[in-house]
Design a protein around this motif. Sequence first.
Motif, PDB file in Angstrom:
ATOM      1  N   SER A 127      12.783 -41.826 -38.295  1.00  4.75           N
ATOM      2  CA  SER A 127      13.781 -42.399 -37.394  1.00  4.75           C
ATOM      3  C   SER A 127      15.165 -42.053 -37.932  1.00  4.75           C
ATOM      4  N   GLU A 128      16.159 -41.980 -37.042  1.00  2.00           N
ATOM      5  CA  GLU A 128      17.473 -41.560 -37.498  1.00  2.00           C
ATOM      6  C   GLU A 128      18.585 -42.305 -36.754  1.00  2.00           C
ATOM      7  N   ARG A 129      19.748 -42.254 -37.377  1.00  2.00           N
ATOM      8  CA  ARG A 129      20.961 -42.748 -36.735  1.00  2.00           C
ATOM      9  C   ARG A 129      21.918 -41.562 -36.621  1.00  2.00           C
ATOM     10  N   ILE A 130      22.603 -41.453 -35.472  1.00  2.00           N
ATOM     11  CA  ILE A 130      23.437 -40.292 -35.201  1.00  2.00           C
ATOM     12  C   ILE A 130      24.883 -40.736 -34.929  1.00  2.00           C
ATOM     13  N   TYR A 131      25.825 -40.062 -35.612  1.00  2.00           N
ATOM     14  CA  TYR A 131      27.246 -40.342 -35.452  1.00  2.00           C
ATOM     15  C   TYR A 131      27.964 -39.084 -34.965  1.00  2.00           C
ATOM     16  N   SER A 132      29.054 -39.284 -34.242  1.00  2.00           N
ATOM     17  CA  SER A 132      29.924 -38.154 -33.905  1.00  2.00           C
ATOM     18  C   SER A 132      31.181 -38.237 -34.762  1.00  2.00           C
ATOM     19  N   PHE A 133      31.714 -37.061 -35.109  1.00  2.00           N
ATOM     20  CA  PHE A 133      32.929 -36.995 -35.921  1.00  2.00           C
ATOM     21  C   PHE A 133      33.755 -35.805 -35.444  1.00  2.00           C
ATOM     22  N   THR A 134      35.077 -35.996 -35.339  1.00  3.03           N
ATOM     23  CA  THR A 134      35.977 -34.930 -34.889  1.00  3.03           C
ATOM     24  C   THR A 134      37.004 -34.650 -35.979  1.00  3.03           C
ATOM     25  N   ALA A 135      37.116 -33.377 -36.359  1.00  2.00           N
ATOM     26  CA  ALA A 135      38.060 -32.986 -37.406  1.00  2.00           C
ATOM     27  C   ALA A 135      39.480 -33.009 -36.859  1.00  2.00           C
ATOM     28  N   ALA A 136      40.341 -33.808 -37.480  1.00  2.00           N
ATOM     29  CA  ALA A 136      41.734 -33.888 -37.029  1.00  2.00           C
ATOM     30  C   ALA A 136      42.501 -32.628 -37.402  1.00  2.00           C
ATOM     31  N   THR A 137      42.190 -32.048 -38.543  1.00  2.00           N
ATOM     32  CA  THR A 137      42.815 -30.803 -38.992  1.00  2.00           C
ATOM     33  C   THR A 137      41.723 -29.869 -39.491  1.00  2.00           C
ATOM     34  N   ALA A 138      41.991 -28.575 -39.489  1.00  2.00           N
ATOM     35  CA  ALA A 138      41.024 -27.603 -39.990  1.00  2.00           C
ATOM     36  C   ALA A 138      40.840 -27.783 -41.490  1.00  2.00           C
ATOM     37  N   ALA A 158      36.916 -26.458 -37.594  1.00  2.00           N
ATOM     38  CA  ALA A 158      38.194 -26.149 -36.965  1.00  2.00           C
ATOM     39  C   ALA A 158      38.866 -27.439 -36.493  1.00  2.00           C
ATOM     40  N   MET A 159      40.153 -27.391 -36.299  1.00  2.00           N
ATOM     41  CA  MET A 159      40.876 -28.555 -35.802  1.00  2.00           C
ATOM     42  C   MET A 159      40.358 -28.931 -34.417  1.00  2.00           C
ATOM     43  N   GLY A 160      39.993 -30.204 -34.252  1.00  2.00           N
ATOM     44  CA  GLY A 160      39.478 -30.683 -32.977  1.00  2.00           C
ATOM     45  C   GLY A 160      37.990 -30.448 -32.762  1.00  2.00           C
ATOM     46  N   GLN A 161      37.314 -29.836 -33.731  1.00  2.00           N
ATOM     47  CA  GLN A 161      35.886 -29.578 -33.571  1.00  2.00           C
ATOM     48  C   GLN A 161      35.088 -30.869 -33.756  1.00  2.00           C
ATOM     49  N   THR A 162      34.179 -31.151 -32.823  1.00  2.00           N
ATOM     50  CA  THR A 162      33.344 -32.343 -32.892  1.00  2.00           C
ATOM     51  C   THR A 162      31.943 -31.968 -33.360  1.00  2.00           C
ATOM     52  N   VAL A 163      31.427 -32.750 -34.288  1.00  2.00           N
ATOM     53  CA  VAL A 163      30.079 -32.525 -34.803  1.00  2.00           C
ATOM     54  C   VAL A 163      29.291 -33.823 -34.724  1.00  2.00           C
ATOM     55  N   TYR A 164      27.954 -33.692 -34.735  1.00  2.00           N
ATOM     56  CA  TYR A 164      27.073 -34.848 -34.801  1.00  2.00           C
ATOM     57  C   TYR A 164      26.451 -34.896 -36.192  1.00  2.00           C
TER      58      TYR A 164
END
Length: 597
Positions: free
Chosen positions: A295-306, A348-354
């Motif tokens: 089982s897992e928990r998933i978060y999103s994160f967005t880089a403010a700067t590169a 990269a700046m603004g790139q969103t990852v899970y």
Amino acid sequence: MEKLKSRFRLAPTYTLLWLAAAALSAVASCSDGGPSTSACVAPETECDGICINTGTSTSHCGACGVACGDDQTCRDGECVAACDDGLAACGDSCVDTQSDEANCGRCNNACEEGQTCQAGACQDQGSCPTGRTDCGGTCVDVSSDPSNCGECGAACTDDQTCESGECQDGECSQGLTDCNGACVNLRNDAGNCGECGTACTDDQTCVAGECEDGCGSGLTACDGVDVCVDLQTNAEHCGECGAACNDTQVCQAGACACTVSPGHDLGSAVPQIVNGTTAGLPNTYSPTCSATSSSERIYSFTAATAGVYSFDSTNSGYSVVLALLDATGCSEIACSADPSAVITADLAMGQTVYIVVDGAEGQAGTFELNVTRASAPSCPAGTLASSVPQTITGSTVGRPNSVRPTATTACRASSSPDAGYAFTAPVAGDYTFDTFGSAFDTMLHVHDATCRGAQLACNDDTDVEQSEVTVTLAAGQTVVVVVDGSTDTSDGAFTLNVKRAVPPPVCDNSGTCGDGSSGCTRCALESSCADELSACTDSIACREYVSCFRTCDTAACKEACRTVDPASAALYEAMLQCAQCDVCRNDCSGSSEVVCR
């Protein structure tokens, strides 16, 4: 995208200079008519009076007189196991030159974009309908045609059938019907629709055993599918026939989109620590680095700067597996199942990852997730001057995997350490980047504007283990040139050369033979006669024949060389025919041993 033209843009090699000189020695010299020299030119070594490349000769491997066994070949001066029958040794790999698009017909002969390799020849896609191959001007299905089973010209025997591109004894598999030796599905085979011999017209498709006029608005008939599909929503044929989405994707508007859903958005704050638990949660994603997920928990994160970001779960209460996904299409950027479960990624700046917090071997429990910005971006590593030509040196040892190239017929999706450099074109034109002189097996890829910009070109092993790309740039256009490794573990010291690419000159009626480094003969061998030159340089036997031929100073000796290896003699003389007769018109060579047809 600019197609690589490295075959015509290679830096002069010893082999080319040597063969150019050999070609000139076969005709009367334009300058003084003097005899050719028998001195060997590196990397050749004189063995028993013949110039031999001890790096590739099976009779003199590594040194004169060292012969390889019958089941061995000579590679880089060492006797190694030969490739299986039907395969050729190209670099470190054994490939089928009859079908390999990067080595079609011979090593390093890459097909153009949009072409496939069929029977050792590059063929344009689209000349035949999807699922069909042009064999001698006829479009056939090589998966079932008994006269061209698997590839053009590969015929099955009279008592065999062709199924899935292979000749087999006995009956066709369940669901397929034997139609004159071809195992086909009567429900979707356009040549045998409903029954053997019933062919649909060119503007029809076979659907459920019936020839139908097209598929109707918005639908497409894909080969091997009984029904017409909507390429905008069909997960097995998303955007185009055969383009399947993976298990974590759905097809939306003709593109595979991510189905993984984050439960919480971490925003862009760094550093930050997140505490949580995976106990009792569903299992919707399986990280590639763990044999059994949990089982897992998933978060999103967005880089403010590169920059280079770090994600770790060192202080967790169980064996955590971390995976990092690109939120755009669910592709896995990185995965870690180590006890510390640390991942670093250049974002990269603004790139969103899970961020997927999973467990090894079905484990679940409480975790602590740390998110930090570890450093400034690792790509680009520097900026090149706008002047050309120029050469820089560096090393990828200890560097991160900053940019993963897009896999093409010319290169693979490597995960090795890399070093990227920004370059701005001073004027419009073609620019060539190469790694000749580097100490390890390199790969080059060029991206528009930024490290994650559109890939303009990529190449692996243009010249032995080094790479070269040529791209057309506008004045002031910036690209990032990435020096990468050919394999996931390749790294080392590199040399990056930048120069303006000069197209080969027009050779016809140039009026001067040249001396092996200039003039019409050299021009012909580098351009119009490049195929004929490669046919000889790619053959060990042909190179040894040229060595034999060059050491002769009598007609009887030269004839003896031809008698020993007539096939290589034909390759060599075809090269001379092309250069001296077809291109240079024999207008500067005087009397010649080459008989122009």
